[in-house]
Design a protein around this motif. Sequence first.
Motif, PDB file in Angstrom:
ATOM      1  N   LEU A 132       0.825  -1.206   0.000  1.00  0.00           N
ATOM      2  CA  LEU A 132       0.000   0.000   0.000  1.00  0.00           C
ATOM      3  C   LEU A 132       0.861   1.259   0.000  1.00  0.00           C
ATOM      4  CD1 LEU A 132      -2.764  -1.167   2.476  1.00  0.00           C
ATOM      5  CD2 LEU A 132      -3.131  -0.542   0.080  1.00  0.00           C
ATOM      6  N   ALA A 133       1.983   1.213   0.718  1.00  0.00           N
ATOM      7  CA  ALA A 133       2.878   2.371   0.745  1.00  0.00           C
ATOM      8  C   ALA A 133       3.443   2.649  -0.643  1.00  0.00           C
ATOM      9  CB  ALA A 133       4.013   2.127   1.738  1.00  0.00           C
ATOM     10  N   THR A 134       3.793   1.586  -1.372  1.00  0.00           N
ATOM     11  CA  THR A 134       4.307   1.766  -2.738  1.00  0.00           C
ATOM     12  C   THR A 134       3.226   2.335  -3.655  1.00  0.00           C
ATOM     13  OG1 THR A 134       5.861  -0.062  -2.460  1.00  0.00           O
ATOM     14  CG2 THR A 134       5.327   0.577  -4.714  1.00  0.00           C
ATOM     15  N   LEU A 135       2.017   1.790  -3.579  1.00  0.00           N
ATOM     16  CA  LEU A 135       0.916   2.290  -4.402  1.00  0.00           C
ATOM     17  C   LEU A 135       0.585   3.739  -4.047  1.00  0.00           C
ATOM     18  CD1 LEU A 135      -1.427  -0.851  -4.360  1.00  0.00           C
ATOM     19  CD2 LEU A 135      -0.171   0.057  -6.334  1.00  0.00           C
ATOM     20  N   LEU A 138      -5.066  20.395  -8.817  1.00  0.00           N
ATOM     21  CA  LEU A 138      -4.946  18.973  -9.114  1.00  0.00           C
ATOM     22  C   LEU A 138      -3.799  18.328  -8.340  1.00  0.00           C
ATOM     23  CD1 LEU A 138      -5.514  19.359 -12.935  1.00  0.00           C
ATOM     24  CD2 LEU A 138      -6.996  18.042 -11.417  1.00  0.00           C
ATOM     25  N   LEU A 139      -2.654  18.984  -8.283  1.00  0.00           N
ATOM     26  CA  LEU A 139      -1.510  18.453  -7.540  1.00  0.00           C
ATOM     27  C   LEU A 139      -1.823  18.317  -6.051  1.00  0.00           C
ATOM     28  CD1 LEU A 139       1.491  20.420  -9.118  1.00  0.00           C
ATOM     29  CD2 LEU A 139       0.944  17.995  -9.439  1.00  0.00           C
ATOM     30  N   ALA A 140      -2.664  19.192  -5.539  1.00  0.00           N
ATOM     31  CA  ALA A 140      -3.009  19.158  -4.120  1.00  0.00           C
ATOM     32  C   ALA A 140      -3.733  17.873  -3.743  1.00  0.00           C
ATOM     33  CB  ALA A 140      -3.867  20.370  -3.753  1.00  0.00           C
ATOM     34  N   GLU A 141      -4.261  17.160  -4.735  1.00  0.00           N
ATOM     35  CA  GLU A 141      -4.960  15.903  -4.479  1.00  0.00           C
ATOM     36  C   GLU A 141      -3.998  14.724  -4.348  1.00  0.00           C
ATOM     37  OE1 GLU A 141      -8.442  15.607  -4.218  1.00  0.00           O
ATOM     38  OE2 GLU A 141      -8.302  17.791  -4.125  1.00  0.00           O
ATOM     39  N   LEU A 142      -2.743  14.916  -4.708  1.00  0.00           N
ATOM     40  CA  LEU A 142      -1.767  13.832  -4.703  1.00  0.00           C
ATOM     41  C   LEU A 142      -0.994  13.792  -3.386  1.00  0.00           C
ATOM     42  CD1 LEU A 142      -0.187  14.316  -8.257  1.00  0.00           C
ATOM     43  CD2 LEU A 142      -2.042  12.770  -7.611  1.00  0.00           C
ATOM     44  N   GLU A 155       4.737  12.430  -1.952  1.00  0.00           N
ATOM     45  CA  GLU A 155       5.721  11.621  -2.681  1.00  0.00           C
ATOM     46  C   GLU A 155       5.454  11.627  -4.178  1.00  0.00           C
ATOM     47  OE1 GLU A 155       3.736  10.628  -0.258  1.00  0.00           O
ATOM     48  OE2 GLU A 155       4.789   9.466   1.268  1.00  0.00           O
ATOM     49  N   ALA A 156       4.170  11.569  -4.545  1.00  0.00           N
ATOM     50  CA  ALA A 156       3.808  11.565  -5.962  1.00  0.00           C
ATOM     51  C   ALA A 156       4.111  12.912  -6.611  1.00  0.00           C
ATOM     52  CB  ALA A 156       2.328  11.223  -6.122  1.00  0.00           C
ATOM     53  N   TYR A 195       8.671  16.004 -10.330  1.00  0.00           N
ATOM     54  CA  TYR A 195       9.664  17.064 -10.539  1.00  0.00           C
ATOM     55  C   TYR A 195      11.022  16.651  -9.968  1.00  0.00           C
ATOM     56  CZ  TYR A 195       5.229  19.340 -11.310  1.00  0.00           C
ATOM     57  OH  TYR A 195       3.959  19.635 -11.774  1.00  0.00           O
ATOM     58  N   PRO A 196      11.610  15.595 -10.505  1.00  0.00           N
ATOM     59  CA  PRO A 196      12.900  15.121  -9.968  1.00  0.00           C
ATOM     60  C   PRO A 196      14.025  16.128 -10.155  1.00  0.00           C
ATOM     61  CG  PRO A 196      12.378  14.001 -12.025  1.00  0.00           C
ATOM     62  CD  PRO A 196      11.153  14.761 -11.625  1.00  0.00           C
TER      63      PRO A 196
END
Length: 261
Positions: free
Chosen positions: A57-60, A156-160, A163-164, A169-170
């Motif tokens: 679950l942590a990976t997902l 939209l980004l605020a929903e992630l 980590e995602a 933005y690496p």
Amino acid sequence: MAKNELSPDTATRDPYGAASVANALRTLLFLRGRESVRLTDVSDHLGIARSTAHRLLATLRTHGFVEQELGGKRYRLGPALLALARGMVDERALIRVARPHLEALRDATRETANLLVLDGPDAFFLDGLEGPRTLRVAPRTGDHLAAYGAAGGKALLAELPPEAVRMRYPQGLGRLTDHTLPDVDALLADLAVCRARGYALNFDESVTEVHAVGVPVRDSAGLCVAAITVSAPGTRLGHADVEGLLPPLRKAASGIAADLG
């Protein structure tokens, strides 16, 4: 050893991690028909140890495929699945459903209204309607813009999960204007504010003297599928004007959500 757990011998025979991939897919299918589940539900469904289910679950969650309810221990499907499920037909359907609500938003605010979705690190402008005033912001239909520089993109980004966002933005954040957020940490702090207040702002962050307010659009399951914004010249949209734009923005977002079914 719980069933489905990998022994060293099994791991040797499964060098590509097919069992782990299968468990991840089974977890997503399990979540599909449920509003939310507990860690133990996943563990019991897959027949694996709780520690293994937690790592899964942590990976997902890191990749945005599941999200954990704020302040809780339950998990639900995450927004990254929308990008996989979204195709041209779905985008056309979204445009068709959203168009009358964008028209109403434009008419109510007399400013430019836009519909956006996430596309990797970018916000993609699906549709837009230009405001009627002589001095106005042009719609950007068909354009991609770094999501951190757009009000709709930030909504939209605020929903992630954080980590995602970091994974998108690496190399850090490219500078669009002097007011662009300086780094990912600053972006995450801004997104936390967006989540708390329910809307995002872009004041000179992508184009100087162009300001915008954005809110998320959710489907019947509560997942964010898009964002809508109102854009205007900075001389006409300041911080004092934001509250007045929120009612028509939220009305449009709820109207789109209702029509999406």
